[in-house]
Each structure stands twice: as C-alpha cells, then as structure tokens.
Design a protein around this motif. Structure first.
Motif: not given
Ligand code: NIG
Ligand code: FE
Length: 421
Positions: A12-15, A364-367, A371-373
């Motif tokens: 799932l690499a990437g933003p 992870a973005a919802a939290l 950048d870490r998870l």
C-alpha cells in the motif's frame, strides 16, 4: 527479523488514496520485509532480501498474504454492561432514536458505565481490545462518551491510558463528552453544551497536560444528530475544543442530515464519520477537503437498516474514504474488522482491494497518522499481519472466521492461529 516468501506482500506504498485511486495495494509477489526493532527497514522481493540479509532471523510466510495491520479509526470500545435486551426491542420494531429518547440506548450504557469501577471498566475493555487485536487491528481509536460527567469521562481516559500502556495494542483516545445530553441536563441540550465548553473541555485540557507524551493527544468528537447535538451546538463544542488545541472528529449524518460533515470540513476536522444521509453538497465539500470520510458499515448492518455510506459518490467527488468498526454496545458489537470489510464489500460495493486500503492507509489518515502507520514502507512502524490465505481477495470474500495467522505490533510477534492438538 526477515519475513519472506509471502505469496502477496501488500505494501500500500504511497500517500492516502483519494477518490478513484482507492485500492492501490502495490503488491510484491514472493515479497519480503525486514524489520528492525519497532520499524520497517526494507521491503522488496524475497530472493533479493534473503541474499542481502542471510543472518537475519527468518519467518516464512509461504502461501500467505502479508499486509499492514488494520487501523480502526472509530470505536466506542470502552463501556460498562450490555444492551442485549434493547437488541430484542429493536427487532420488535422500536427505533434506535425512540429507545434513546425513552431513556435507554446510550443513556442505559451511561448508567452502567458510571457504576463500574475503573478496574472493572479496564477489565471489560481489555477483553474487547484483545479480540480486536487478534482479528488484526493493531491501532484502535477509542472514544469516551458513556460517562457524560467530568469524573467518569476522565476515568474513561485514565482507563484507556492504562490499557494503552499495557498493550500490545495501541490506543488513540477521543473525548466524546458530547455523545448524548447528560441525564442531569435532560431537556436542556444547550445547558449541557455550555457545561461541556466551560467545564469539561478545560478539564480535558488539564488531563492532557498531565499525560502528554504517554499517549497521543485526544481528539474531540461530537454526535451531531437529532436527539443529541444540533449543528450550532456541535459547532460551539468543536470550536471550543479547537481553541484549546485539540484535533477534531464529527459523528455526522448517521440518521439525519444536519450538516455535520460540512461543519467538519469547515473546521478542518481529521474525519467525518458515519455519512449515511449525507447530502450531495456535503459529499462535494468532503471530496474537496482533507477531512477523511469514515464509513461504518457495521452500524447499518447491526441495526438492520438498508442505507449505507454512499462510497461511490464519495470516491467520485475525490474524497478519502476510510472504514472503521464503530464497535459499541448499541448499534454494532463486533470487534472483527474483517467482518466490517466483508459488509463494506457487499453493501458499500467496495472491492476487497478498496476495502483493504480504506482500513489501513486511509484509516491511518483519519487519525492524522499516515506518516507512521498504514503501509509497509521503510521507516514506518512495524505493524503487520500475516493472513492464512493465498490471495488478498479472501478478505471481504470470506466472513465470520478469523483469517489472521500472526499479528506483529511494533516489531513484536503474536501468533494467533494455533493448530488443534
Ligand atoms: O456511533 N452514534 C452514536 N454512537 C454510537 C452508538 C452508541 C450507542 O448506541 O451506544 C454510534 O453508532
Ligand atoms: Fe460512533
């Protein structure tokens, strides 16, 4: 440690994956990942990594899928008691809001939670966190909101802090003092709103000052809904929280559209969650924003409702769609995020790849922790799952059992599947 020979390594690499990009798994077949302490060091093809790191301890993932640990960005996992009786009432025809208005629902859980000692709350919650972890959730957001008075709400945060320190799960706390109007303010939602702003949020700020560095900063969330907090009250609470420096989340459009998702966007909230009755204009606003749209398909499923978060419209609008369990005693008591994915595939019409991305990199973005998870990339936290399946599509396709073979949290290995002896 070198995990190698995975049939499919989903990086799932990437933003975070916006709109139509949702579902880019970036798969390495015969993949490997080298972990160093709590971090991922290298990701690549197995033959290459096996040759480069001949001395690393090995974990053979032949025939299995390796992927990032699930991030569950919306749960109410801490509460006292249960609502089995209400489940029966709902099946007999009472609605969720009717039960809430007659003093049941959230308020019956508030009574049980207030009565529970902190030790008992910890014990009840530990059992749920343990289930959720065994099913692959390596990071879990947990909301307060069954106290509705300063003392119990802070006791819930204390309990969450203790459980976070105990691990192996990682807890992201959220303050949801605005989950329902406290019984002391029955019929006076504005009075309770003022109390939250003047008393409870400052108490939360003090709690956070005392515990900074021990756990991540709490989000502040509001249940913007008929029978809970209207749009103006929600704005008042969220604005006060923002002024105190807290990041925001909003329960929006679960049953009625009050404009909660556009409010979330306008205040720069990390996420707007539920989004079942969201209007077309609100969906456009979300799509243009960095506020993550969190679907909770276990909730309509748990309530036997027919309407689900309109994933297609959100993706067409360019939104960042995430998935969460909403684990709670009233609408959906399910610790297994794999079940949430299975429901999302059927009723939100997500493909397994989209559902997986929504429950890892996008959640992870919802939290605010992308950048870490949420992906398997060098320098990210070593939170991984090994699934006992040869192809990622088994997630979503199969349901009702646990497909997780091994959970790895911050580089530590937890075998889940054991052979019957
Ligand atoms: O997300 N919407 C409000 N909160 C929960 C339900 C909580 C409860 O019924 O206890 C939800 O569905
Ligand atoms: Fe919720």
């Amino acid at each position: 440690m070198l995990i190698h020979s995975a049939a499919q390594l989903l990086t799932l690499a990437g933003p975070p994956q916006r709109g139509q990009h949702l579902g880019s798994l970036s798969i390495i077949e015969d993949g490997a990942v080298l972990l160093e302490g709590e971090r991922i060091a290298v990701v690549g093809p197995s033959p290459e990594l096996l040759a480069r790191y001949p001395d690393a301890p090995r974990l053979d993932a032949s025939g299995k899928v390796v992927m990032p640990g699930f991030v569950d960005p919306h749960t109410h996992a801490i509460w006292g008691g249960d609502r089995a009786v209400e489940f029966e009432l709902k099946l007999e025809g009472k609605t969720y809001l009717e039960i809430l208005q007659s003093g049941g629902g959230i308020l019956s859980t508030v009574t049980a939670t207030r009565q529970a000692s902190t030790a008992s709350l910890i014990a009840q919650t530990r059992a749920r966190l343990s289930q959720s972890f065994r099913h692959g959730t390596t990071t879990i957001e947990v909301k307060t909101g069954y106290g509705l008075d300063t003392d119990t709400e802070l006791r819930m945060l204390d309990a969450l802090l203790a459980l976070h320190q105990e691990g192996p799960w990682e807890i992201i706390p959220t303050f949801l003092g605005a989950h329902a109007v406290a019984p002391e303010y029955k019929g006076d939602p504005q009075g309770y709103t003022d109390h939250i702003c003047k008393v409870m949020l400052p108490a939360l700020a003090q709690w956070w000052q005392a515990h900074q560095g021990e756990i991540s900063q709490p989000f502040v969330d509001v249940f913007c809904e008929t029978g809970a907090f209207d749009l103006e009250q929600s704005r008042q609470i969220l604005t006060a929280a923002k002024q105190l420096g807290f990041p925001l989340k909003v329960h929006a459009d679960e049953f009625d559209n009050l404009g909660g998702s556009s409010l979330a966007v306008s205040l720069g909230a990390a996420s707007a969650d539920h989004l079942v009755t969201t209007s077309a204009a609100d969906i456009q606003a979300l799509g243009r924003s960095d506020t993550v749209a969190v679907g909770l398909p276990g909730t309509p499923f748990g309530l036997a409702h027919q309407e689900y978060t309109p994933a297609k419209a959100i993706l067409e609008a360019g939104g960042t769609l995430a998935l969460a369990s909403d684990l709670n005693p009233g609408t959906t008591w399910c610790e297994n995020l794999q079940t949430t994915l299975a429901i999302a595939c059927r009723y939100m019409k997500l493909t397994p790849a989209q559902a997986i991305a929504a429950a890892t990199v996008n959640s992870a973005a919802a939290l605010g922790m992308q950048d870490r998870l949420g992906t398997l990339e060098a320098d990210k936290q070593a939170d991984l799952l090994i699934l006992d399946v040869p192809d990622y599509r088994h997630l979503g396709y199969r349901y009702g059992i646990n497909l997780v073979h091994t959970v790895i949290k911050k580089g530590m290995t937890f075998p889940i599947m054991q052979e019957l002896e």
